[in-house]
Design an enzyme around this catalytic site. Sequence first.
Site, PDB file in Angstrom:
ATOM      1  N   GLY A  25       0.787  -0.985  -0.012  1.00  0.00           N
ATOM      2  CA  GLY A  25      -0.063  -0.086   0.061  1.00  0.00           C
ATOM      3  C   GLY A  25       0.942   1.246  -0.064  1.00  0.00           C
ATOM      4  N   SER A  26       0.214   2.474   0.131  1.00  0.00           N
ATOM      5  CA  SER A  26       0.925   3.502   0.055  1.00  0.00           C
ATOM      6  C   SER A  26       2.167   3.497   1.045  1.00  0.00           C
ATOM      7  CB  SER A  26       0.090   4.734   0.198  1.00  0.00           C
ATOM      8  OG  SER A  26      -0.618   4.481   1.459  1.00  0.00           O
ATOM      9  N   GLU A  28       4.035   1.454   2.173  1.00  0.00           N
ATOM     10  CA  GLU A  28       5.249   0.402   2.037  1.00  0.00           C
ATOM     11  C   GLU A  28       5.680   0.731   0.854  1.00  0.00           C
ATOM     12  OE1 GLU A  28       1.895  -0.351   2.369  1.00  0.00           O
ATOM     13  OE2 GLU A  28       2.464  -1.072   4.620  1.00  0.00           O
ATOM     14  N   GLU A  47      -3.571 -10.952   1.509  1.00  0.00           N
ATOM     15  CA  GLU A  47      -2.786 -10.863   2.367  1.00  0.00           C
ATOM     16  C   GLU A  47      -2.350 -12.436   2.951  1.00  0.00           C
ATOM     17  OE1 GLU A  47      -4.677  -8.308   2.434  1.00  0.00           O
ATOM     18  OE2 GLU A  47      -3.204  -6.630   2.194  1.00  0.00           O
ATOM     19  N   HIS A  70       0.693  -4.304   4.193  1.00  0.00           N
ATOM     20  CA  HIS A  70       0.003  -3.016   4.433  1.00  0.00           C
ATOM     21  C   HIS A  70      -0.555  -2.842   5.752  1.00  0.00           C
ATOM     22  CE1 HIS A  70      -1.283   0.896   3.519  1.00  0.00           C
ATOM     23  NE2 HIS A  70      -2.681   0.379   3.428  1.00  0.00           N
ATOM     24  N   HIS A 280      -6.708 -31.947  19.945  1.00  0.00           N
ATOM     25  CA  HIS A 280      -7.778 -31.137  19.147  1.00  0.00           C
ATOM     26  C   HIS A 280      -9.206 -31.448  19.795  1.00  0.00           C
ATOM     27  CE1 HIS A 280     -10.095 -30.123  15.259  1.00  0.00           C
ATOM     28  NE2 HIS A 280     -10.336 -29.414  16.125  1.00  0.00           N
ATOM     29  N   GLY A 400      -4.422 -25.565  11.222  1.00  0.00           N
ATOM     30  CA  GLY A 400      -5.731 -25.961  10.740  1.00  0.00           C
ATOM     31  C   GLY A 400      -6.634 -24.749  10.270  1.00  0.00           C
TER      32      GLY A 400
HETATM   33  C1  LIG Z   1     -10.060 -20.170   8.477  1.00  0.00           C
HETATM   34  C2  LIG Z   1     -10.965 -21.167   8.719  1.00  0.00           C
HETATM   35  N1  LIG Z   1     -12.223 -20.855   8.625  1.00  0.00           N
HETATM   36  C3  LIG Z   1     -13.140 -22.187   8.959  1.00  0.00           C
HETATM   37  C4  LIG Z   1     -12.374 -23.261   9.444  1.00  0.00           C
HETATM   38  C5  LIG Z   1     -13.384 -24.372   9.590  1.00  0.00           C
HETATM   39  N2  LIG Z   1     -13.464 -25.671   8.978  1.00  0.00           N
HETATM   40  C6  LIG Z   1     -12.782 -26.633   9.024  1.00  0.00           C
HETATM   41  S1  LIG Z   1     -12.766 -27.720   8.031  1.00  0.00           S
HETATM   42  C7  LIG Z   1     -13.952 -26.900   7.177  1.00  0.00           C
HETATM   43  C8  LIG Z   1     -14.438 -27.474   5.738  1.00  0.00           C
HETATM   44  C9  LIG Z   1     -13.479 -27.692   4.600  1.00  0.00           C
HETATM   45  O1  LIG Z   1     -14.148 -28.024   3.400  1.00  0.00           O
HETATM   46  P1  LIG Z   1     -13.625 -28.439   2.135  1.00  0.00           P
HETATM   47  O2  LIG Z   1     -12.154 -28.062   2.008  1.00  0.00           O
HETATM   48  O3  LIG Z   1     -14.484 -28.601   1.140  1.00  0.00           O
HETATM   49  O4  LIG Z   1     -13.222 -30.234   2.652  1.00  0.00           O
HETATM   50  P2  LIG Z   1     -13.990 -31.274   3.073  1.00  0.00           P
HETATM   51  O5  LIG Z   1     -14.103 -31.351   4.420  1.00  0.00           O
HETATM   52  O6  LIG Z   1     -15.348 -31.305   2.200  1.00  0.00           O
HETATM   53  O7  LIG Z   1     -13.154 -32.534   2.570  1.00  0.00           O
HETATM   54  C10 LIG Z   1     -14.015 -25.690   7.617  1.00  0.00           C
HETATM   55  C11 LIG Z   1     -14.768 -24.625   7.077  1.00  0.00           C
HETATM   56  C12 LIG Z   1     -11.091 -23.476   9.449  1.00  0.00           C
HETATM   57  N3  LIG Z   1     -10.679 -24.646   9.611  1.00  0.00           N
HETATM   58  N4  LIG Z   1     -10.176 -22.376   9.034  1.00  0.00           N
END
Ligand SMILES: Cc1ncc(C[n+]2csc(CCOP(=O)(O)OP(=O)(O)O)c2C)c(N)n1
Length: 526
Positions: A25-26, A28, A47, A70, A280, A400
Site C-alpha cells: 500500500g502507500s 510500503e 494477504e 500493508h 484437538h 488447521g
Molecule cells: C479459516 C478457517 N475457517 C473455517 C474453518 C473451519 N473448517 C474446518 S474444516 C472446514 C471445511 C473444509 O471444507 P473442504 O475444503 O470442502 O473439505 P471437506 O471437509 O469437504 O473435505 C471448515 C470450514 C477453518 N478450519 N479455518
Amino acid sequence: MPSVRRISHELLQRQGLTTVFGNPGSNELPFLTGLPEEFRYVLGLHEGAVVGMADGYAQATGRPVLVNLHAASGSGNAMGALTNAVASRTPLVVVAGQQVRPAIGPEANLSSVDAPALMKPLVGWAAEPACAQDVPRALAQAVFEAELQRRPTYLSVPYDDWAADADDNSRALLDRQVRRASTPSEEQGRRLVEQVTAARRPALVLGGDIDSAGLLDDAVRLAERLGGPVWAAPSLFRLPFPNRHPLFRGVLPAGIAPISKAFEGHDLVLVLGAPVFRYHEYLPGRYLPEGTRLIQVTDDASAAARAPMGEALVAGTAAVIDLLLKALDAPATPTAAYRPVPDPLTAEGTDLHPEEVFAALRDEQPEDTAYVVESTSTNSSWWRQMDLRRSGSYYFPAAGGLGFGLPGAVGVAMAQPGRPVVGVIGDGSANYGITALWTAAQHKVPLTIVLLRNGTYGALRWFGDLLGVPDAPGLDIPGLDFTRIAEGYGVHARHVSGAEELRAVLAERPDGPRLIQVDTTLTTPA
Ligand SMILES: Cc1ncc(C[n+]2csc(CCOP(=O)(O)OP(=O)(O)O)c2C)c(N)n1
Ligand SMILES: [Mg+2]
C-alpha cells in the site's frame, strides 16, 4: 552516509531474503523503491494468500522469507494465515509500513495504532523502531529472531524512515552472523542414552519438525534400531516418517485419552521434534498410562516449558538422533517390507471416491512429488492410499486454519522448481486462498491443483455429529465451478469425470499451473 533504505536492502541481500512475498500500500512504497535487481517481489492479491505462499516457500527452502504487508489492514488480513506459520514454526519476517512518525499519534488515516501489539500474540517478536536510525538493526533482529525462534516476526516501519540517513554504525550489521548450536552436554547425553537403552518397550513419536529439519531418513534409522512402533505427533503438518513403513502406526489421535491408550504397555515414549501434544478434540483422561515415562526432545523451548507432563530436553533433534544412533546397535534382523496399499474404495454413480483420486495420484505422480493438502474430510482416505517415503512430501495447514493449502502449494512449487508439486484442495478450503492462482499464473509456476468438489464442508458435518449438534446451518457450498474461477485468474483448468480420465490428465506434465476439478463423494476424516 547511505540511507536507511540502502542499508536495509543490503542487509536483506546479505541474509538471503531477496524473494519478497507481499501486497503493498502507500505506506510500503518508500521501502520498495530502488530494490536491487537481485530482489524478486512476488505479488499476492490478498494477504492471506501472501502469507500462505511465503509459508510454503520458507518451509520448502528451510530459510527465513520476507513478507511485505500493508499497515494494520493488510496485517489483519494476514492474521489467520500467520496462525499456521506459527504452528509450523516457519521463520517469516513480516515488514509492514506505518504512517510517518508525526501522523501516528493523531491517528491519521493508515496509521497503525500500536502496531506491535496488534501482532504480538502470534509473532515471536514485534517492534516499531524508536527512531529511523534503529531501523536496520531492528530489521536484522527481526531476521535473526525469526531464525532462532523459528517463528514469524513483525516490524512496523514509519515510511519516512526509509529515506533518512543511516547511522554510521549501521554498516557493522552487514557482516553479522547469528547461529545456534544445540548439542546436549555430555551428562545430558549420557542420561538420555541410558534412559533409552534401558527401555524394554520404547515407542517413538515424531513431529513435523523432523521433516522441517530434513531428518526423515535419520528418523527411519533410529526407529529401526529401537524396533518399537512409531507415531506421528497429532495435528500433523509435515510427514516425519514413511507412512507405509512397517513400524509406522499413523498419526496419533488428537485427544488426551486416546493418546494415553495408544501408549499402553510402553515403558518409554520418546517424542522428537513435537509439542506434547497439540490435542484437538477434548477427550479428557490421564495424560499417560501407569508405568509410561515420556521424554520430549525439541529445540522449541516454549514447547518444552508448556508441556503438561514428561521430561524435556531442549536440544537440536539432529544432534540427539545422532547421539542415539551411535549408542544403539543396528537391528539384528532386516526390517520387514513396506506395507502394501489396499485397493481403493469406489463409489456408486459418477462421483469418485476420494480414495480413487488418491490412488490415481500415487500411481501417476512421480515418487518425489510434494503434496500440499487441504482437504479435510478425506484424511483417512488419503493415508490409506498414499505411499510417501521422501522428506518434504507432505504439507498441511499447521494450525488447521484454511487458506494455507492453495497458496502454500504455490510457494512450495516456487521454492523447488525441479520437484513436482500437487495441491490437494477441498472445494471449501480453496476459497480462502483462491487468489494465489493468479500469482501461480503470472509466474508460470509448474503446479497441479486437484480440486475435490463434494459440495460441502465435509469435515464439519462429521464434527457436528461428533459434538452431538447435527443440524448446524451453513455447511453446504453448492454452485461453485472452480474451472471457471481458475480460468479467470489465468490458470488452465479441466473438469474430469471418471478415474480413467483423471489418470490420463495427471500423466500429462504441463510446465505451468493447472487445476483439475473432480467431483467426489462425501467421506469422514476418521
Ligand atoms: C479459516 C478457517 N475457517 C473455517 C474453518 C473451519 N473448517 C474446518 S474444516 C472446514 C471445511 C473444509 O471444507 P473442504 O475444503 O470442502 O473439505 P471437506 O471437509 O469437504 O473435505 C471448515 C470450514 C477453518 N478450519 N479455518
Ligand atoms: Mg468439501
